[in-house]
Design a protein around this motif. Sequence first.
Motif, PDB file in Angstrom:
ATOM      1  N   LYS A  57      51.426  59.820  40.378  1.00  0.00           N
ATOM      2  CA  LYS A  57      50.489  60.767  39.782  1.00  0.00           C
ATOM      3  C   LYS A  57      49.072  60.579  40.319  1.00  0.00           C
ATOM      4  O   LYS A  57      48.299  61.535  40.385  1.00  0.00           O
ATOM      5  N   ASP A  58      48.742  59.337  40.716  1.00  0.00           N
ATOM      6  CA  ASP A  58      47.395  59.104  41.257  1.00  0.00           C
ATOM      7  C   ASP A  58      47.337  59.315  42.762  1.00  0.00           C
ATOM      8  O   ASP A  58      46.318  59.022  43.402  1.00  0.00           O
ATOM      9  N   SER A  59      48.505  59.789  43.331  1.00  0.00           N
ATOM     10  CA  SER A  59      48.592  60.055  44.777  1.00  0.00           C
ATOM     11  C   SER A  59      48.317  58.811  45.615  1.00  0.00           C
ATOM     12  O   SER A  59      47.822  58.893  46.747  1.00  0.00           O
ATOM     13  N   ALA A  60      48.622  57.651  45.065  1.00  0.00           N
ATOM     14  CA  ALA A  60      48.392  56.397  45.801  1.00  0.00           C
ATOM     15  C   ALA A  60      49.623  55.954  46.569  1.00  0.00           C
ATOM     16  O   ALA A  60      49.511  55.280  47.594  1.00  0.00           O
ATOM     17  N   LYS A  61      50.807  56.341  46.091  1.00  0.00           N
ATOM     18  CA  LYS A  61      52.041  55.887  46.719  1.00  0.00           C
ATOM     19  C   LYS A  61      52.974  57.088  46.905  1.00  0.00           C
ATOM     20  O   LYS A  61      52.969  58.047  46.129  1.00  0.00           O
ATOM     21  N   ALA A  62      53.792  57.007  47.949  1.00  0.00           N
ATOM     22  CA  ALA A  62      54.797  58.043  48.206  1.00  0.00           C
ATOM     23  C   ALA A  62      55.996  57.391  48.859  1.00  0.00           C
ATOM     24  O   ALA A  62      55.897  56.303  49.447  1.00  0.00           O
TER      25      ALA A  62
END
Length: 250
Positions: A200-205
Amino acid sequence: MKCVNQLLLAGAFAVASSAQANDLNQVIDSSSEINKSALTSQNKIDAISDNMQSRLQQFRTLNKEIEGLVVYNNQLDKQIKNQLEEMAAINASMDQVSVIERQITPLMLRMITGLEQFVTLDVPFLKDERANRIAKLKSMMDRADITSSEKFRRVLEAYQVEVEYGRTIEAYTTLLEVDGQEREVDMLRIGRLELLYVTKDSAKAGSWNKETKQFDALPNTNISQINKGVRIARKQLAPDMLTLPIQAAQ
């Protein structure tokens, strides 16, 4: 003497006239009786003739009704014959349905087992939803208040849902263990070709690895494209080209 003769002649004439008058009256009376008798006879004849005409008309009417009934009965005979043939065909069909029903139940059980195995080996998207669908199918098979046709329809419907997954794009939110920690992520499914996630924080994918059966981390350069794909799947953006890592087909 002459006078006496004239008197005798006059008397004889009178007697003769009286006799003739009586005879004439008798003739008239007889004629009148004959006329009355003839009139009575004629009236009887007319009555008999009218009665015969009425009976003849009734006879003709009855004949027409009988002819109509004969035609109607013949038609009914044909209809009854056809209905008996249809009943025989229905009975034969019912016998076949019983045979088919006995065969289709094991088929449905095999289909549900096959679907469960497929979901287990497939890309792990919407795991709870798909598992619940299969559990409901298994429970349904034990119910007597659901017809075999309805059971078969629901099994086919479940197969159709799985088929649709292969040609749609979808985004949903779930919990996923990332780096040993459970986190809320947005999942992006592209058919059955690729399953990706972004926190959700766009830190990991990451993306699902079909070989190792686990998610592999992706470089941060992919995050913007995954987020774009999520918005497209949710119809928040118009369809557009995406640049994403895709595993080669085996």
